[in-house]
Enzyme design. Sequence first.
Site, PDB file in Angstrom:
ATOM      1  N   CYS A 119      36.498  43.636  53.229  1.00  0.00           N
ATOM      2  CA  CYS A 119      36.428  42.461  52.363  1.00  0.00           C
ATOM      3  C   CYS A 119      37.342  41.337  52.853  1.00  0.00           C
ATOM      4  CB  CYS A 119      36.761  42.827  50.927  1.00  0.00           C
ATOM      5  SG  CYS A 119      38.379  43.607  50.703  1.00  0.00           S
ATOM      6  N   HIS A 177      40.771  43.721  46.344  1.00  0.00           N
ATOM      7  CA  HIS A 177      39.610  43.025  46.924  1.00  0.00           C
ATOM      8  C   HIS A 177      40.001  41.607  47.312  1.00  0.00           C
ATOM      9  CE1 HIS A 177      35.392  42.727  47.824  1.00  0.00           C
ATOM     10  NE2 HIS A 177      35.232  41.667  47.053  1.00  0.00           N
ATOM     11  N   ASP A 235      31.639  37.034  45.997  1.00  0.00           N
ATOM     12  CA  ASP A 235      32.007  38.408  46.337  1.00  0.00           C
ATOM     13  C   ASP A 235      31.392  38.786  47.673  1.00  0.00           C
ATOM     14  OD1 ASP A 235      32.554  41.208  46.333  1.00  0.00           O
ATOM     15  OD2 ASP A 235      32.646  41.145  44.149  1.00  0.00           O
TER      16      ASP A 235
END
Length: 482
Positions: free
Chosen positions: A79, A233, A251
């Site tokens: 991520c 994240h 995201d």
Amino acid sequence: MACLRTVAAITAIAATFSICYAMSAPRYSFYKRVLPSSCTAFSSKRGKDIFVSALQNHGLKAYYALMEQHTTQSEPAFCGISTLVIVLNAFSVDPKQSWKGPWRWYHEDILNCCVDLEVVKEQGITFRDFSCLAICQGLSVDVRYADSEKGSVEEFRSAVRKVCIEDTADGVFVGNQNKINLVNPPVGNNGTPSHQSDNAEEKSDTDAAPDALQDILVVSYDRKTLSQTGSGHFSPLAAYDPISDSVLILDTARFKYGAHWVSLQLLHSAMIPPDSATGRSRGFALLSRPIDEREQHLSNDLLPVSMLFQFKFSEEAKNHQADFKKFLESRDKSTTITWEEVYHHWTRGGSDPSFVWRMIEPQFKPHDEETTNLVNEVIAAAQGLLSSSTSAKHVVDKSEEVDPCLTGCRPNHARTLPIRPVEAIFIVFLSVLDKDERRKFVASALAAGQSKMGPAEEKLLTVANIVGKYINMAATGEKTLV
């Protein structure tokens, strides 16, 4: 570490099934997750309403460039890596490395400084690692930890507004005022749309070219606070609606959650829980293009600034950096530090020629031939300066030909750059000189017949500058190279 809980869960499930089904793929798998009520899906009715409100209130300044580059992370723990790739491509930064065929483009595999990508696949990266990676690519980074005064919710909202709210002078108009008719635009005297240039070339340079984005905001947060599955994240923020006080998270784990809106206050709360890997809170990072024109020139025309070395952040490394700083502070300030002094310190008086690898270590080799050639030219420049410098020549003459990695360096496996410890120490020596002294020393040590510094020497100076920042940062307890 970021993005790890899902990886760990899948690994555990895979291990369970492998007991019963040796050499077979695990039967258990996931297809996305349902967003919790704390988040609003971008494509939902309410998500669209918030988007319209953000548009009407000029909150889409970063949206367009980021949405053009929004992609899905290629590994479950990538991520942070993928977020930076999106940012770099949104900034239109040229990586100076080939991606596929003749095309130069940022991809996760190119970000091979600061961290070992094979390790990242298993562990993810920390907020500190992310900052280091961004600086490696020439970006300016302003890191704010959420549990600090500079990382408060008020500071976060201010940063969001700076990045997302655009000036109406930028040409974004909504409602009934200043509407641009795209179907039947007003026609000028020459028959072309009046808002376009008569010159076809000029039109190509303006209408066809994207607006240059100056700042992008990245958040590092704990998913659990948002009632999402997983833990740490990273994602970029693309938009802000001041009416609902909501931000749009792009995201990167699109296989799990799509883009969604979330309360700014709640997102800030999600940054506060400490990362178990660092003991510090997470936070937000304001990434910007380099301000200094000369540094901009170097980062565009040469390599990312820390392509030669990977920096260490272990307690041992920080102790060595602090010890070096004490050494510098204790010496006679009336004289300029010499190469011999630095060499003596980082070889423990000549008894440990590879001691410098306890602080820094050679970087991984670049992916393409062009970049490899330039890296080798920079290393050769360091070797040439060492050989021609009267103060360093005798040390080089008596130094042994040692492998780039010895005790204290990670396993090499022929993947790292061929830098000897003596060359690394020479760059550390350059790093402790001030800017003018550094340039003067390099200019005085140029090989016979070379009248001025070339790209390789300029790059070497830039690398030395970054090494100096790293030493100062670690020795003063800072966590990022800013």
